[in-house]
Scaffold this motif. Structure first.
Motif, PDB file in Angstrom:
ATOM      1  N   GLY A 165       0.811  -1.218   0.000  1.00 16.27           N
ATOM      2  CA  GLY A 165       0.000   0.000   0.000  1.00 16.27           C
ATOM      3  C   GLY A 165       0.837   1.256   0.000  1.00 16.27           C
ATOM      4  O   GLY A 165       0.527   2.239  -0.694  1.00 16.27           O
ATOM      5  N   ALA A 166       1.941   1.236   0.783  1.00 17.46           N
ATOM      6  CA  ALA A 166       2.834   2.396   0.818  1.00 17.46           C
ATOM      7  C   ALA A 166       3.428   2.656  -0.561  1.00 17.46           C
ATOM      8  O   ALA A 166       3.473   3.797  -1.039  1.00 17.46           O
ATOM      9  CB  ALA A 166       3.944   2.176   1.848  1.00 17.46           C
ATOM     10  N   GLY A 167       3.876   1.586  -1.229  1.00 12.23           N
ATOM     11  CA  GLY A 167       4.413   1.749  -2.577  1.00 12.23           C
ATOM     12  C   GLY A 167       3.350   2.185  -3.569  1.00 12.23           C
ATOM     13  O   GLY A 167       3.606   3.019  -4.444  1.00 12.23           O
ATOM     14  N   TYR A 168       2.151   1.632  -3.418  1.00 14.08           N
ATOM     15  CA  TYR A 168       1.048   1.931  -4.337  1.00 14.08           C
ATOM     16  C   TYR A 168       0.694   3.423  -4.315  1.00 14.08           C
ATOM     17  O   TYR A 168       0.513   4.047  -5.378  1.00 14.08           O
ATOM     18  CB  TYR A 168      -0.170   1.094  -3.932  1.00 14.08           C
ATOM     19  CG  TYR A 168      -1.330   1.161  -4.903  1.00 14.08           C
ATOM     20  CD1 TYR A 168      -1.446   0.240  -5.938  1.00 14.08           C
ATOM     21  CD2 TYR A 168      -2.319   2.137  -4.775  1.00 14.08           C
ATOM     22  CE1 TYR A 168      -2.514   0.287  -6.816  1.00 14.08           C
ATOM     23  CE2 TYR A 168      -3.391   2.194  -5.654  1.00 14.08           C
ATOM     24  CZ  TYR A 168      -3.477   1.261  -6.676  1.00 14.08           C
ATOM     25  OH  TYR A 168      -4.526   1.325  -7.552  1.00 14.08           O
ATOM     26  N   PHE A 169       0.615   3.999  -3.123  1.00 17.88           N
ATOM     27  CA  PHE A 169       0.192   5.393  -3.007  1.00 17.88           C
ATOM     28  C   PHE A 169       1.367   6.373  -3.079  1.00 17.88           C
ATOM     29  O   PHE A 169       1.288   7.389  -3.776  1.00 17.88           O
ATOM     30  CB  PHE A 169      -0.593   5.596  -1.709  1.00 17.88           C
ATOM     31  CG  PHE A 169      -1.919   4.888  -1.702  1.00 17.88           C
ATOM     32  CD1 PHE A 169      -2.975   5.343  -2.473  1.00 17.88           C
ATOM     33  CD2 PHE A 169      -2.104   3.729  -0.946  1.00 17.88           C
ATOM     34  CE1 PHE A 169      -4.197   4.683  -2.493  1.00 17.88           C
ATOM     35  CE2 PHE A 169      -3.320   3.074  -0.944  1.00 17.88           C
ATOM     36  CZ  PHE A 169      -4.367   3.542  -1.728  1.00 17.88           C
TER      37      PHE A 169
END
Length: 216
Positions: free
Chosen positions: A168-172
């Motif tokens: 999620g951190a990478g996605y956003f």
């Protein structure tokens, strides 16, 4: 020396290598990522594989539409859960023999045991975010014969928090222009930050006075 340099290049530019692999091998890359994460969490002799940075990079590629976020989440959570489960049963069955025969570094076991004693069952969750310790925590749980049903609950929760959090951190965050253009710096920062707790534990162990039997 060239091998170390090549390894550093892969770690720092893992996103570029992953894109090339996707172009050449397609969906088989998902199987490769599954095996890498399974090996880091499930094989006690592989504690230095780059799980944290790999998850973040996969998240950035999912955010860019290059990879499937749902496939990544499902496969990699499964890999993490299965890895810890295998590690647990290896510790329960062969742990004492492996360390007794000096096939594994006893210092890693000592560090994880102290961490386990301090944080109890939550160690299985907390250790997910700590390189090296996350490889040995389920192993120690097996040696300590922690009830498997209790272990599995912590295992499943930790896998979702770790894999889902970093994906999620990478996605956003990967959508920010600065992160896109300085991804290698972000990868180094993730590696350094994730290694700090293990380094502090090692330093504390080195600074701890040795216990000698009192002379009579």
């Amino acid at each position: 020396m060239s091998d170390i340099h090549h390894l550093l290049q892969i770690l720092l530019h893992f996103d570029q290598y992953l894109i090339v692999f996707l172009q050449e091998y397609g969906a088989w890359v998902y199987a490769l990522l599954f095996l890498i994460l399974f090996a880091e969490t499930g094989l006690v002799i592989m504690p230095v594989l780059p799980g944290d940075s790999m998850l973040f990079i996969c998240g950035t590629l999912a955010g860019a539409g290059i990879m499937s976020a749902s496939w990544l989440l499902g496969l990699l959570v499964t890999a993490a859960v299965l890895g810890d489960a295998v590690n647990y049963w290896m510790g329960r069955r062969w742990g004492a023999h492996l360390f007794g025969g000096h096939l594994l570094n006893v210092r890693y076991l000592d560090t994880t045991q102290r961490f386990y004693a301090r944080h109890g069952g939550k160690t299985v969750i907390i250790a997910r975010f700590l390189p090296i310790i996350r490889t040995f925590a389920p192993f120690v749980a097996g040696i300590a014969t922690m009830p498997y049903r209790r272990f599995f609950g912590f295992n499943l929760m930790g896998a979702f928090l770790w894999v889902g959090g970093l994906l999620g951190a990478g996605y956003f965050l990967g959508r920010f222009p600065w992160v896109k253009s300085h991804l290698n710096i972000v990868i180094v920062a993730i590696i350094v930050i994730s290694l700090v707790p293990a380094a502090l534990a090692w330093l504390q162990q080195r600074l701890q006075p040795s216990e000698h039997p009192s002379s009579r």
